[in-house]
Design a protein around this motif. Structure first.
Motif, short mmCIF file in Angstrom:
data_model
loop_
_atom_site.label_atom_id
_atom_site.label_comp_id
_atom_site.label_asym_id
_atom_site.label_seq_id
_atom_site.Cartn_x
_atom_site.Cartn_y
_atom_site.Cartn_z
N MET A 71 6.79 18.23 -2.27
CA MET A 71 7.97 17.67 -1.62
C MET A 71 9.24 18.41 -2.04
O MET A 71 10.34 18.06 -1.62
N GLY A 72 9.09 19.41 -2.92
CA GLY A 72 10.25 20.16 -3.38
C GLY A 72 11.04 19.45 -4.46
O GLY A 72 12.18 19.81 -4.74
N MET A 73 10.46 18.43 -5.08
CA MET A 73 11.16 17.67 -6.10
C MET A 73 10.46 17.87 -7.44
O MET A 73 9.81 16.97 -7.97
N GLN A 74 10.63 19.08 -7.98
CA GLN A 74 9.91 19.48 -9.19
C GLN A 74 10.45 18.85 -10.47
O GLN A 74 9.74 18.76 -11.45
N THR A 75 11.70 18.43 -10.48
CA THR A 75 12.33 18.02 -11.73
C THR A 75 12.25 16.52 -11.93
O THR A 75 12.78 15.74 -11.13
N LEU A 76 11.58 16.12 -13.00
CA LEU A 76 11.47 14.72 -13.40
C LEU A 76 12.49 14.47 -14.49
O LEU A 76 12.56 15.22 -15.47
N VAL A 77 13.29 13.41 -14.32
CA VAL A 77 14.41 13.15 -15.22
C VAL A 77 14.38 11.69 -15.66
O VAL A 77 14.10 10.80 -14.86
N PHE A 111 0.87 -1.16 0.00
CA PHE A 111 0.00 0.00 0.00
C PHE A 111 0.92 1.22 0.00
O PHE A 111 1.89 1.27 0.76
N THR A 112 0.66 2.18 -0.87
CA THR A 112 1.55 3.33 -1.01
C THR A 112 0.78 4.64 -0.92
O THR A 112 -0.45 4.66 -0.94
N LEU A 113 1.54 5.71 -0.86
CA LEU A 113 0.98 7.05 -0.89
C LEU A 113 1.17 7.64 -2.28
O LEU A 113 2.14 7.34 -2.97
N ASP A 114 0.26 8.49 -2.69
CA ASP A 114 0.43 9.26 -3.92
C ASP A 114 0.81 10.67 -3.48
O ASP A 114 -0.04 11.44 -3.05
N VAL A 115 2.09 10.98 -3.56
CA VAL A 115 2.62 12.23 -3.04
C VAL A 115 2.82 13.21 -4.20
O VAL A 115 3.25 12.84 -5.28
N ASP A 116 2.49 14.46 -3.96
CA ASP A 116 2.73 15.51 -4.95
C ASP A 116 4.21 15.88 -4.91
O ASP A 116 4.69 16.43 -3.91
N PRO A 117 4.98 15.57 -5.97
CA PRO A 117 6.41 15.84 -5.94
C PRO A 117 6.75 17.32 -5.77
O PRO A 117 7.74 17.67 -5.13
N THR A 118 5.91 18.21 -6.29
CA THR A 118 6.16 19.64 -6.13
C THR A 118 6.06 20.05 -4.67
O THR A 118 6.87 20.82 -4.17
N PRO A 157 0.20 13.48 -15.19
CA PRO A 157 1.18 13.18 -14.15
C PRO A 157 1.02 11.77 -13.61
O PRO A 157 -0.09 11.27 -13.45
N GLY A 158 2.17 11.15 -13.33
CA GLY A 158 2.18 9.81 -12.73
C GLY A 158 2.33 9.93 -11.23
O GLY A 158 2.29 10.99 -10.65
N SER A 159 2.52 8.79 -10.60
CA SER A 159 2.68 8.79 -9.15
C SER A 159 4.13 9.03 -8.77
O SER A 159 5.03 8.88 -9.57
N PHE A 160 4.32 9.39 -7.52
CA PHE A 160 5.65 9.66 -7.00
C PHE A 160 5.76 8.95 -5.66
O PHE A 160 5.02 9.26 -4.73
N THR A 161 6.62 7.97 -5.57
CA THR A 161 6.79 7.23 -4.34
C THR A 161 8.27 7.21 -3.98
O THR A 161 9.02 6.42 -4.51
N PRO A 162 8.71 8.13 -3.09
CA PRO A 162 10.11 8.12 -2.71
C PRO A 162 10.44 6.86 -1.92
O PRO A 162 9.59 6.30 -1.25
N LYS A 163 11.70 6.42 -2.04
CA LYS A 163 12.13 5.24 -1.33
C LYS A 163 12.51 5.58 0.10
O LYS A 163 12.87 6.70 0.40
#
Length: 149
Positions: A59-65, A50-57, A141-147
């Protein structure tokens, strides 16, 4: 896996915090039965986590690479795969066909972090060559799940 299992998974995909009572009313089961179904689906591996769907912006992580990677000829590919599983910037790592060996998806605070990431790959003697693509925008936009670190 039956139709009810698929419906439960579909409901959890939309909202993993949905109450057992709400799921039960949608699929016609008692909350305790839904709970048992979810436990069974988890035990079987159908539900991995079970995961969270976090808004990367937020979280301060605006850049997708995206980084296309060709490993060095002498690189330990198994070690690279393990490294990818634990690196905090790597969201996804895909073994691909064509001119590149891997496609890696990163989220970074600033583009300057990309250079550090590539330097790490070189230090570990993984990187033969690479091509980096920085996303300008994402209409879908896709999901963002930091490790966990």
């Amino acid at each position: 896996m039956d139709n009810i299992d698929l419906r439960i998974i579909g409901l959890l995909t939309l909202d993993a915090k949905r109450s057992l009572a709400d799921i039960g009313s949608s699929v016609g089961l008692a909350p305790s039965t839904v709970n048992e179904q979810i436990r069974r689906l988890t035990a079987s591996g159908a539900i991995r986590r079970f995961t969270l769907d976090v808004d990367p912006t937020a979280m301060g992580m605006q850049t997708l690479v995206f980084v296309w990677i060709a490993l060095r000829e002498d690189a330990d590919e198994t070690a690279f795969r393990e490294y990818s599983k634990t690196h905090p910037l790597i969201l996804e790592c895909h073994h691909v066909t064509g001119a590149w060996a891997y496609l890696v998806k990163l989220r970074v605070i600033a583009p300057s972090e990309i250079e550090g990431f590539l330097a790490e790959l070189k230090e570990h003697r993984f990187l033969g060559r690479s091509e980096t693509v920085i996303t300008l925008s994402s209409p879908l936009p896709g999901s963002f799940t930091p490790k966990e670190v």
